[in-house]
Design a protein around this motif. Sequence first.
Motif, mmCIF file in Angstrom:
data_model
loop_
_atom_site.group_PDB
_atom_site.id
_atom_site.type_symbol
_atom_site.label_atom_id
_atom_site.label_comp_id
_atom_site.label_asym_id
_atom_site.label_seq_id
_atom_site.Cartn_x
_atom_site.Cartn_y
_atom_site.Cartn_z
ATOM 1 N N ALA A 98 2.542 1.832 -3.314
ATOM 2 C CA ALA A 98 1.590 2.240 -4.343
ATOM 3 C C ALA A 98 0.983 3.623 -4.066
ATOM 4 O O ALA A 98 0.283 4.165 -4.922
ATOM 5 N N HIS A 99 1.264 4.191 -2.913
ATOM 6 C CA HIS A 99 0.691 5.488 -2.543
ATOM 7 C C HIS A 99 1.134 6.559 -3.524
ATOM 8 O O HIS A 99 2.303 6.635 -3.899
ATOM 9 N N ARG A 100 0.196 7.393 -3.943
ATOM 10 C CA ARG A 100 0.454 8.421 -4.952
ATOM 11 C C ARG A 100 1.523 9.415 -4.509
ATOM 12 O O ARG A 100 2.359 9.835 -5.297
ATOM 13 N N THR A 101 1.540 9.780 -3.239
ATOM 14 C CA THR A 101 2.495 10.771 -2.742
ATOM 15 C C THR A 101 3.776 10.131 -2.235
ATOM 16 O O THR A 101 4.873 10.575 -2.579
ATOM 17 N N GLY A 121 4.815 6.740 -2.389
ATOM 18 C CA GLY A 121 5.401 5.649 -3.161
ATOM 19 C C GLY A 121 6.586 6.054 -4.027
ATOM 20 O O GLY A 121 7.649 5.423 -3.967
ATOM 21 N N PRO A 122 6.456 7.115 -4.831
ATOM 22 C CA PRO A 122 7.572 7.486 -5.711
ATOM 23 C C PRO A 122 8.856 7.824 -4.964
ATOM 24 O O PRO A 122 9.949 7.466 -5.419
ATOM 25 N N TRP A 127 0.834 -1.209 0.000
ATOM 26 C CA TRP A 127 0.000 0.000 0.000
ATOM 27 C C TRP A 127 0.866 1.255 0.000
ATOM 28 O O TRP A 127 0.616 2.197 -0.752
#
Length: 117
Positions: free
Chosen positions: A51-54, A56-57, A48
């Motif tokens: 995969a988090h938009r903020t 994760g990267p 999770w």
Amino acid sequence: MRMLWAAAGAVSLMLGVIGIVLPLLPTVPFVLLAAFCFARSSEKLHDWLLAHRTFGPMIVDWRRNGAIHRRAKLAATASVGLVFVVSLVLQLPAHVLLIQAITLSGVMVFIWTRPEA
């Protein structure tokens, strides 16, 4: 033991989220620590977070090449600058300002010498 890792991950992630708005707390190290803890506690929590938009990267960038995105570097620089300006406004003793300046300069050198994502 997994519960302790999950709790440590949750606390780290909360500190990272607080660090988004509070200049004294760094966001990225706490998010990286949360990923480390979640990897040891729960594959679901770890996936999770990755995969988090903020968040994760920044984790993926760090894992691949020890990279910090330019926006994160700029945000860290602004945060460090704000903290030091507040210290100046509060007229902290000179020795405290010196210690703070040396420490914050070291942090900035580390951040800006990392590759960019």
